[in-house]
Design a protein around this motif. Structure first.
Motif, PDB file in Angstrom:
ATOM      1  N   TYR A  88      75.915   7.804 -75.847  1.00 48.14           N
ATOM      2  CA  TYR A  88      77.118   7.420 -75.860  1.00 48.14           C
ATOM      3  C   TYR A  88      78.007   6.612 -76.722  1.00 48.14           C
ATOM      4  O   TYR A  88      77.129   5.697 -77.003  1.00 48.14           O
ATOM      5  N   PHE A  89      79.079   6.796 -76.987  1.00 44.98           N
ATOM      6  CA  PHE A  89      79.611   6.003 -78.071  1.00 44.98           C
ATOM      7  C   PHE A  89      81.024   5.641 -77.683  1.00 44.98           C
ATOM      8  O   PHE A  89      81.640   6.659 -77.458  1.00 44.98           O
ATOM      9  N   VAL A  90      81.482   4.270 -77.735  1.00 49.72           N
ATOM     10  CA  VAL A  90      82.860   3.840 -77.512  1.00 49.72           C
ATOM     11  C   VAL A  90      83.543   3.553 -78.589  1.00 49.72           C
ATOM     12  O   VAL A  90      83.013   2.319 -79.062  1.00 49.72           O
ATOM     13  N   GLY A  91      84.672   3.672 -79.127  1.00 46.47           N
ATOM     14  CA  GLY A  91      85.219   3.030 -80.407  1.00 46.47           C
ATOM     15  C   GLY A  91      86.595   3.704 -80.609  1.00 46.47           C
ATOM     16  O   GLY A  91      87.085   4.525 -80.142  1.00 46.47           O
ATOM     17  N   ALA A  92      87.270   3.252 -81.704  1.00 44.26           N
ATOM     18  CA  ALA A  92      88.534   3.822 -82.218  1.00 44.26           C
ATOM     19  C   ALA A  92      88.296   4.841 -83.083  1.00 44.26           C
ATOM     20  O   ALA A  92      87.201   5.229 -83.614  1.00 44.26           O
ATOM     21  N   ASP A  93      89.234   5.755 -82.815  1.00 43.31           N
ATOM     22  CA  ASP A  93      89.137   6.990 -83.761  1.00 43.31           C
ATOM     23  C   ASP A  93      89.823   6.801 -84.878  1.00 43.31           C
ATOM     24  O   ASP A  93      90.871   7.223 -85.420  1.00 43.31           O
ATOM     25  N   ASN A  94      88.910   5.782 -85.919  1.00 42.86           N
ATOM     26  CA  ASN A  94      89.394   5.728 -87.222  1.00 42.86           C
ATOM     27  C   ASN A  94      88.472   6.076 -88.321  1.00 42.86           C
ATOM     28  O   ASN A  94      88.557   5.661 -89.382  1.00 42.86           O
ATOM     29  N   GLY A  95      87.701   7.294 -88.081  1.00 39.91           N
ATOM     30  CA  GLY A  95      86.772   8.025 -89.007  1.00 39.91           C
ATOM     31  C   GLY A  95      85.368   7.455 -88.827  1.00 39.91           C
ATOM     32  O   GLY A  95      84.521   8.104 -89.425  1.00 39.91           O
ATOM     33  N   ILE A  96      85.027   6.565 -87.977  1.00 34.21           N
ATOM     34  CA  ILE A  96      83.938   5.960 -87.947  1.00 34.21           C
ATOM     35  C   ILE A  96      83.013   6.915 -87.333  1.00 34.21           C
ATOM     36  O   ILE A  96      81.795   7.161 -87.933  1.00 34.21           O
TER      37      ILE A  96
END
Length: 258
Positions: A88-96
């Motif tokens: 699972y990954f939690v982050g901003a949808d900024n292209g990463i």
């Protein structure tokens, strides 16, 4: 045991890293927190993606990876929870996410957890922590967000591949000053076909032999090899390759095959 990893640009001298970890432990006291790194160059999602892409699969299935790069709130910012290859990954949808993943994720949701106003400028310690702890505690990803069809797309710099020629670029310099390029082992093997090669880069430097390990050459000598990321590295045995060879991010490297 529940595991949450942290990859951020928060550094080591301010309160932010402590606030992030304390917020996690308040919600999930028994969790194991693992620092991948807090020293990503500020807002550098390319660097963070390279580090996380080449490290996450060493962790057990169901590990939650919290990504704290370029997460400051803005009107069009989406915060995502993503399931990919049993992680699972939690982050901003900024292209990463597109820079990290070779395939489409298994599940994506836009996190809709209510934010505490006192954390408005620091969503890592609130929205991201709540989502990560929910997942690490065994909760379903569908319970913390609304399904979305796709992630923000950004492209990694790709090497130029010809019949007798590869042209790549420096994409990462590690703590030992080893220089890592965007030429993968797969790229190299497909073009080499068992042939001899010459690797050329700045200052008319060349290497014509692929090493298996760093101390295969005498101390102070340059070498190239494929490291654990499966990307071609230029190194100096017990030396500073980036500084001594004048290689920096974005510099070109060329491989010619006989």
């Amino acid at each position: 045991m529940a595991i949450i990893t942290l990859t951020t640009d928060l550094g080591d001298k301010d309160i932010y890293q402590a606030a992030l970890k304390g917020s996690i432990l308040k919600l999930l006291p028994a969790v194991s927190i693992v620092d991948i790194t807090h020293n990503v160059t500020t807002f550098d999602i390319q660097q963070a993606a390279f580090i996380l892409k080449n490290s996450f699969y060493y962790f057990p299935d169901n590990t939650v990876h919290l990504i704290g790069i370029d997460t400051v709130f803005s009107g069009d910012t989406k915060y995502l929870a993503v399931q990919y290859k049993k992680h699972y990954f939690v982050g901003a949808d900024n292209g990463i996410f597109s820079l990290m993943f070779n395939e489409e994720p298994d599940e994506i949701v836009e996190i809709n957890i209510m934010q505490d106003l006192k954390f408005l400028h620091f969503p890592l310690a609130d929205i991201f922590v709540k989502a990560a702890c929910h997942l690490a505690g065994g909760g379903k990803i569908s319970e913390i967000g609304i399904p979305v069809a796709a992630i923000e797309k950004k492209m990694n710099l790709q090497p130029v591949i010809e019949k007798n020629f590869l042209k790549g670029a420096v994409i990462y310099i590690d703590s030992f000053q080893n220089v890592i390029t965007n030429i993968t082992k797969d790229n190299f093997n497909k073009v080499q076909q068992g042939r001899r090669f010459t690797l050329s880069f700045k200052r008319n430097e060349t290497i014509t032999h692929l090493s298996w390990h760093y101390n295969e050459v005498p101390e102070g000598e340059k070498l190239c090899l494929f490291g654990i990321s499966d990307h071609l590295e230029i190194a100096i045995n017990k030396g500073n390759a980036s500084g001594l060879l004048g290689l920096n991010l974005g510099d070109s490297v060329i491989i010619e095959f006989e």
